[in-house]
Design an enzyme around this catalytic site. Structure first.
Site, PDB file in Angstrom:
ATOM      1  N   LYS A  49       0.834  -1.198   0.000  1.00  0.00           N
ATOM      2  CA  LYS A  49       0.000   0.000   0.000  1.00  0.00           C
ATOM      3  C   LYS A  49       0.869   1.249   0.000  1.00  0.00           C
ATOM      4  O   LYS A  49       0.479   2.274  -0.512  1.00  0.00           O
ATOM      5  CB  LYS A  49      -1.004  -0.012   1.138  1.00  0.00           C
ATOM      6  CG  LYS A  49      -0.448   0.085   2.520  1.00  0.00           C
ATOM      7  CD  LYS A  49      -1.595   0.232   3.519  1.00  0.00           C
ATOM      8  CE  LYS A  49      -1.123  -0.133   4.915  1.00  0.00           C
ATOM      9  NZ  LYS A  49      -2.155  -0.064   5.918  1.00  0.00           N
TER      10      LYS A  49
HETATM   11  N1  GLU Z   1      -1.300  -2.709  12.422  1.00  0.00           N
HETATM   12  C1  GLU Z   1      -0.565  -3.777  11.841  1.00  0.00           C
HETATM   13  C2  GLU Z   1      -0.541  -3.612  10.333  1.00  0.00           C
HETATM   14  O1  GLU Z   1      -1.382  -2.932   9.793  1.00  0.00           O
HETATM   15  C3  GLU Z   1      -1.237  -5.077  12.210  1.00  0.00           C
HETATM   16  C4  GLU Z   1      -0.399  -6.252  12.304  1.00  0.00           C
HETATM   17  C5  GLU Z   1      -1.133  -7.328  13.083  1.00  0.00           C
HETATM   18  O2  GLU Z   1      -2.124  -7.848  12.550  1.00  0.00           O
HETATM   19  O3  GLU Z   1      -0.759  -7.607  14.209  1.00  0.00           O
HETATM   20  O4  GLU Z   1       0.342  -4.145   9.702  1.00  0.00           O
END
Ligand code: GLU
Length: 482
Positions: free
Chosen positions: A254
């Site tokens: 992204k």
């Molecule tokens: N906030 C993390 C991301 O968007 C999440 C990773 C997870 O699922 O622990 O990559």
């Protein structure tokens, strides 16, 4: 057995990209398959990277695709708040607890010292890890620094000896030497937690039993496991998902602006086709079934079907699948989905059922509709050279008499419907001693002004109606007579 609880934990840093949606889908499928709960948690501690509106896109996309969550920011639940920026007190409290347990420490190092250290270790050709300088501060020094109001971070204290091993349900045993693990920051100067701390605290407090996330976290998971052990908490089951690639070399990402769910919807892909296609990016049912509803996916999904090899996002395959989904829609369903595109090109003023018949079997993406139906509302000025067709051995000169005869026939035609029209024109072809194409090709050009139409002469003439067809024929004949 404990109830299965999975979560999707996106950062609101942009629109929901394909890899993120796949993680959400697998976590949802695993929860639904096992009668468990699926939780949405927003990981918004990186304020700089937050994009306005991104949270709403996440909520809307999950709802739109049928990935309903049992707990989450906008639906509530017993383990909230489900937005990390609303849980700041919890992280601070847990970071302090880790200090008390000896698993973390305050670090007062200045940016300058850290930059120097990094430069020095890089000059030696080493990968930089923090040298635990502040772990060795005496109680008095720490008190003095705190008294002087020096800014500090809280770092994880990782043992330097030994290895850490855990078993990932997809990738198997993962072993990392502790010496390779850096004493990363857990709580920043401004009191914000890093992912390292927040994911552990939240997954534990939210009762997550299965952590399903991208493979980029595979090698840092041992660090998180040190934290679980320090707290004396159960370590969840880990299911890391293979990367999604744009091609053999490049990751779909992204940050590099690779397509989001909304981009694909905008290009005229159906949400069902996208979900179906995404399900197969790293998971296989173990047979050659390719088309699945969400219910069928829930039935068929299993962790054994997950693969560790990178999955390549193949747009052609997605497009093929989308065409299958478009064809499978009922006529009403199709008209409903196609309406915004019909409106764009004015096709909504025609008999929708006829237009659907004409176009539904010939589309790969809904967004192709305006271009394909433009001929309905406007006949472009076109070059006589369009009548030329080598294989059919016809051109503008040959077209003129044929068009005059066709016009006369269409004018007389009382039963103005597809089959009778086809029969009447076939009779004329025979009478004139022509090949089919020598009549149908010029006729279609004369009626639409373009060589690319979604159907043959009759299929396109029919929805236009008799009056408009004759008007267009007159105009085209007039052009040829000039
Ligand atoms: N906030 C993390 C991301 O968007 C999440 C990773 C997870 O699922 O622990 O990559």
């Amino acid at each position: 057995m404990k109830q299965v609880r999975t979560r999707f934990a996106p950062s609101p840093t942009g629109y929901l990209h394909i890899g993120g949606l796949r993680t959400a889908l697998y976590a949802w499928l695993y929860a639904r398959k096992n009668g468990g709960a699926f939780i949405l948690r927003i990981e918004d501690t990186d304020i700089q990277r937050e994009v306005a509106g991104a949270k709403d896109v996440i909520y809307a996309t999950l709802k739109q695709t049928g990935l309903d969550y049992d707990e989450g920011p906008d639906v509530g639940g017993d383990f909230g708040p489900y937005i990390q920026s609303e849980r700041m007190g919890l992280y601070k409290q847990h970071a302090e607890k880790l200090i008390a347990l000896g698993a973390a420490y305050r670090c007062f190092c200045t940016k300058e010292r850290l930059a120097d250290e990094r430069a020095r270790s890089e000059a030696r050709g080493e990968t930089y890890t923090y040298d635990k300088h502040c772990l060795n501060l005496s109680k008095e020094e720490i008190q003095k620094n705190l008294g002087a109001g020096l800014p500090y971070v809280i770092r994880q204290n990782i043992p330097q000896e030994g290895d850490t091993t855990y078993t990932d349900m997809v990738f198997g045993d993962i072993t990392v030497p502790n010496a390779d693990l850096d004493d990363n920051v857990l709580l920043k100067t401004d009191g914000m937690p890093t992912y390292n701390l927040a994911n552990v605290v939240d997954d534990h407090l939210m009762g997550i039993t299965h952590v399903i996330r991208g493979a980029e976290y595979l090698s840092s998971t041992p660090k998180y496991n040190h934290l679980y052990r320090a707290f004396g908490w159960d370590i969840p089951a880990y299911i890391h998902l293979p990367v999604v690639m744009k091609d053999k070399q490049r990751k779909l990402s992204k940050r590099h602006g690779d397509a989001s769910f909304d981009d694909y919807i905008g290009k005229g892909y159906l949400k069902e086709a996208l979900i179906n296609y995404i399900a197969l990016l790293g998971w296989s049912p173990g047979n050659d079934q390719e088309i699945f509803t969400l219910d069928e996916l829930t039935q068929a999904f299993s962790l054994e079907g997950l693969s560790k090899s990178p999955a390549i996002f193949d747009t052609d395959k997605l497009t093929w699948m989308n065409a299958q989904y478009i064809r499978a829609l009922s006529s009403e369903g199709f008209i409903d989905r196609a309406m915004p595109y019909f409106k764009q090109c004015g096709a909504d003023k025609f008999d929708m059922r006829l237009i659907a018949e004409l176009i539904q079997p010939r589309l790969e993406r809904l967004a192709e509709i305006p271009e394909k139906l433009m001929f309905l509302t406007a006949m472009p000025d076109f070059d006589k050279a369009l009548y030329f067709h080598k294989r059919m051995n016809t051109d503008a000169a040959a077209a003129l008499p044929v068009l005059r005869d066709s016009r006369a026939l269409l004018q007389q035609q009382t039963d103005y419907a597809v089959e009778p029209l086809k029969e009447a024109l076939a009779g004329l072809v025979e009478k004139l001693g022509l090949k089919n194409g020598q009549l149908l090709w010029p006729l279609r050009i004369a009626i639409t002004g373009t060589a690319v139409t979604p159907g043959g002469a009759v299929e396109t003439a029919y929805p236009l109606g008799k009056e408009e067809t004759l008007r267009r024929l007159d105009k085209s004949i007039g052009m040829l007579e000039k």
